[in-house]
Design an enzyme around this catalytic site. Structure first.
Site, mmCIF file in Angstrom:
data_model
loop_
_atom_site.group_PDB
_atom_site.id
_atom_site.type_symbol
_atom_site.label_atom_id
_atom_site.label_comp_id
_atom_site.label_asym_id
_atom_site.label_seq_id
_atom_site.Cartn_x
_atom_site.Cartn_y
_atom_site.Cartn_z
ATOM 1 N N CYS A 29 -0.092 3.360 3.935
ATOM 2 C CA CYS A 29 -1.177 4.163 3.902
ATOM 3 C C CYS A 29 -2.380 3.740 4.924
ATOM 4 C CB CYS A 29 -2.032 3.971 2.334
ATOM 5 S SG CYS A 29 -3.003 5.266 2.061
ATOM 6 N N HIS A 48 2.600 5.483 -0.959
ATOM 7 C CA HIS A 48 2.529 4.304 -1.494
ATOM 8 C C HIS A 48 4.000 4.210 -2.156
ATOM 9 C CE1 HIS A 48 -1.449 2.627 -1.298
ATOM 10 N NE2 HIS A 48 -1.823 3.883 -0.806
ATOM 11 N N GLU A 70 5.447 1.188 -3.079
ATOM 12 C CA GLU A 70 5.141 0.175 -4.121
ATOM 13 C C GLU A 70 5.046 0.816 -5.312
ATOM 14 O OE1 GLU A 70 1.042 0.203 -2.392
ATOM 15 O OE2 GLU A 70 2.939 0.945 -1.733
#
Length: 236
Positions: A100, A203, A205
């Site tokens: 990001c 993202h 994660e």
């Protein structure tokens, strides 16, 4: 020395703890040891085998020759730290994943620019800005054949989350765009000449419940392990 590669993860001095925890968990699951990098430490001397440049606040616009937005929050110290690491990693072929804001830092560090606002530049950018929207909303991106991101994700088209309000504009030197939305918003950049130098606008994660997104971190740790193993080999 631990057998697990040490992966430096950048974050602000205060805050963004959820994103950091998610990245750290993904790194651990991939076989790496997470190491925090913040401006409150001797970050230039950190002995790391790989790097993750995390998300967060906007990059200070004068870094790419634009005017700062009045009353916007910027973290100048973090900019300095991450620009240093993005350039050092590229120069030394340190395996690097930028997420990001991190992808935007990677691009700016290479001489690229950013769109400070999506509206007026791209169509169909009414992305959610609420917490439920950030958690649940998905959009399609198209990956480039032969790219690192395509190789990792294993599909030409994938659905990703949307937690950003800026985007990459002019691409940095020797970087290439390897994933985009249909409207043109850049979703991945790479330096093909490096072992692993990848920036993603989404993202991963927060999507590690899907194997293809876990593979992003697994491949980063694998590249770090291989680089460390190679460097430890005796020279003839």
């Amino acid at each position: 020395m631990t057998d697990r590669p040490i992966v430096g993860i950048t974050k602000p001095e205060h805050g963004d703890n959820l994103a950091y925890a998610a990245i750290a968990l993904a790194v651990r699951l991939a076989g790496g040891t997470p190491e925090t990098l913040t401006t409150g430490m001797s970050w230039r001397e950190a002995p790391i085998d790989a790097l993750v440049i995390g998300g967060g606040s906007d990059v200070f616009p004068p870094h790419y020759d634009q005017e700062a937005i009045e009353d916007a929050h910027y973290d100048r110290g973090r900019d300095e730290m991450e620009m240093y690491w993005a350039r050092t990693a590229r120069n030394t072929d340190l395996p690097t994943l930028a997420i990001c804001r991190g992808a935007q830092v990677m691009n700016v560090a290479g001489g690229g620019t950013l769109h400070q606002e999506l509206e007026g530049v791209f169509e169909d950018v009414d992305y959610p800005s609420t917490l439920p929207g950030h958690i649940l909303y998905r959009k399609e991106i198209d990956t480039t054949d032969g790219s690192l991101i395509r190789d990792i994700l294993g599909k030409a088209t994938v659905r990703v989350n949307s937690i950003h309000k800026q985007a990459i504009a002019k691409i940095g030197k020797n970087l290439v765009i390897t994933a985009q939305e249909a409207n043109g918003v850049v979703q991945a950049i790479e330096d093909p000449s490096k072992t692993f130098y990848l920036g993603v606008q989404f993202h991963p994660e927060f999507m590690t419940y899907r194997a293809k997104f876990r593979r992003i971190f697994a491949r980063l740790v694998e590249a770090a392990y291989e680089a460390r193993t190679t460097s430890a080999q005796p020279q003839s």
